[in-house]
Design a protein around this motif. Structure first.
Motif, short mmCIF file in Angstrom:
data_model
loop_
_atom_site.label_atom_id
_atom_site.label_comp_id
_atom_site.label_asym_id
_atom_site.label_seq_id
_atom_site.Cartn_x
_atom_site.Cartn_y
_atom_site.Cartn_z
N ALA A 159 0.84 -1.20 0.00
CA ALA A 159 0.00 0.00 0.00
C ALA A 159 0.87 1.25 0.00
N ALA A 160 1.94 1.24 0.79
CA ALA A 160 2.84 2.40 0.85
C ALA A 160 3.50 2.63 -0.51
N LYS A 161 3.92 1.54 -1.15
CA LYS A 161 4.55 1.65 -2.47
C LYS A 161 3.56 2.23 -3.48
N ALA A 162 2.32 1.78 -3.46
CA ALA A 162 1.30 2.29 -4.37
C ALA A 162 1.04 3.77 -4.11
N ASN A 163 1.00 4.15 -2.84
CA ASN A 163 0.77 5.56 -2.51
C ASN A 163 1.93 6.44 -2.97
N VAL A 164 3.15 5.95 -2.81
CA VAL A 164 4.32 6.71 -3.27
C VAL A 164 4.27 6.87 -4.78
N GLU A 165 3.87 5.83 -5.49
CA GLU A 165 3.76 5.92 -6.95
C GLU A 165 2.69 6.94 -7.34
N LYS A 166 1.56 6.93 -6.63
CA LYS A 166 0.50 7.90 -6.91
C LYS A 166 0.99 9.33 -6.65
N LEU A 167 1.69 9.50 -5.53
CA LEU A 167 2.21 10.83 -5.20
C LEU A 167 3.23 11.31 -6.23
N THR A 168 4.03 10.38 -6.72
CA THR A 168 5.02 10.72 -7.74
C THR A 168 4.33 11.18 -9.02
N ILE A 169 3.28 10.47 -9.40
CA ILE A 169 2.51 10.85 -10.59
C ILE A 169 1.85 12.21 -10.39
N VAL A 170 1.27 12.43 -9.22
CA VAL A 170 0.62 13.71 -8.93
C VAL A 170 1.65 14.84 -8.96
N ALA A 171 2.82 14.63 -8.39
CA ALA A 171 3.86 15.65 -8.38
C ALA A 171 4.31 15.97 -9.80
N LYS A 172 4.46 14.95 -10.62
CA LYS A 172 4.85 15.14 -12.03
C LYS A 172 3.76 15.93 -12.76
N ASP A 173 2.50 15.55 -12.55
CA ASP A 173 1.39 16.26 -13.19
C ASP A 173 1.30 17.70 -12.70
N ASN A 174 1.57 17.93 -11.42
CA ASN A 174 1.59 19.29 -10.88
C ASN A 174 2.66 20.13 -11.58
N ALA A 175 3.84 19.57 -11.73
CA ALA A 175 4.93 20.29 -12.39
C ALA A 175 4.57 20.60 -13.84
N GLU A 176 3.97 19.64 -14.52
CA GLU A 176 3.56 19.87 -15.91
C GLU A 176 2.50 20.97 -16.00
N ALA A 177 1.55 20.96 -15.07
CA ALA A 177 0.49 21.98 -15.06
C ALA A 177 1.10 23.37 -14.81
N ALA A 182 -8.16 17.44 -10.58
CA ALA A 182 -7.74 16.04 -10.68
C ALA A 182 -7.23 15.53 -9.32
N VAL A 183 -6.45 16.35 -8.63
CA VAL A 183 -5.94 15.96 -7.31
C VAL A 183 -7.10 15.83 -6.33
N GLN A 184 -8.05 16.75 -6.40
CA GLN A 184 -9.21 16.68 -5.51
C GLN A 184 -9.99 15.39 -5.77
N ALA A 185 -10.12 15.00 -7.03
CA ALA A 185 -10.83 13.76 -7.36
C ALA A 185 -10.10 12.56 -6.80
N ILE A 186 -8.77 12.57 -6.86
CA ILE A 186 -7.97 11.47 -6.30
C ILE A 186 -8.17 11.39 -4.80
N VAL A 187 -8.10 12.55 -4.13
CA VAL A 187 -8.25 12.58 -2.66
C VAL A 187 -9.65 12.13 -2.26
N THR A 188 -10.65 12.61 -3.00
CA THR A 188 -12.03 12.22 -2.70
C THR A 188 -12.22 10.71 -2.89
N LYS A 189 -11.64 10.18 -3.94
CA LYS A 189 -11.75 8.74 -4.23
C LYS A 189 -11.04 7.92 -3.15
N ALA A 190 -9.91 8.44 -2.65
CA ALA A 190 -9.15 7.70 -1.65
C ALA A 190 -9.84 7.73 -0.28
#
Length: 128
Positions: free
Chosen positions: A12-30, A119-127
């Motif tokens: 679960a921790a590994k999956a969360n880190v991967e999600k956070l990494t994707i979110v951080a990358k998407d934030n930087a792109e935005a 998109a981040v809000q949708a992820i947080v709401t889903k989690a």
């Protein structure tokens, strides 16, 4: 049982880190997209202000020439009234155009960040 719990936690921790990494990358792109839109928009605004200044200088020169060529005080007053009305109408139109351009620049610049926040809000709401 403890080994299974540790393994589940680790997965679960590994999956969360991967999600956070994707979110951080998407934030930087935005933020990068937003910055690029802002830069392009400010260039458009700068050009619009420069064009406006050039038009106003030309109008001023034409007005001075016209006023200097009048033959009577009555003609001067009539021409002055006409120039004031034209100047006011032009100022209103120019202000409206600049306001619309400014609104579109800021809307375009913040759109990528807004979409990413949603998109981040949708992820947080889903989690949750």
């Amino acid at each position: 049982m403890a080994a299974a719990t540790i393994e589940q936690f680790s997965t679960a921790a590994k999956a969360n880190v991967e999600k956070l990494t994707i979110v951080a990358k998407d934030n930087a792109e935005a933020l990068t997209k937003s910055g690029n839109f802002a830069l392009a928009g400010f260039e458009k605004l700068s050009k619009a202000y420069q064009d406006l200044a050039n038009r106003n200088v030309a109008k001023f020169n034409d007005a001075v020439k016209a006023l200097s060529s009048v033959k009577s005080p009555v003609e001067f007053v009539e021409l002055q009234a006409k120039l004031v009305k034209e100047g006011f109408d032009a100022a209103v139109a120019d202000s409206r155009a600049i306001a619309e351009l400014t609104t579109s620049v800021f809307t375009a610049a913040f759109e990528p960040v807004k979409k990413q926040a949603e998109a981040v809000q949708a992820i947080v709401t889903k989690a949750a």
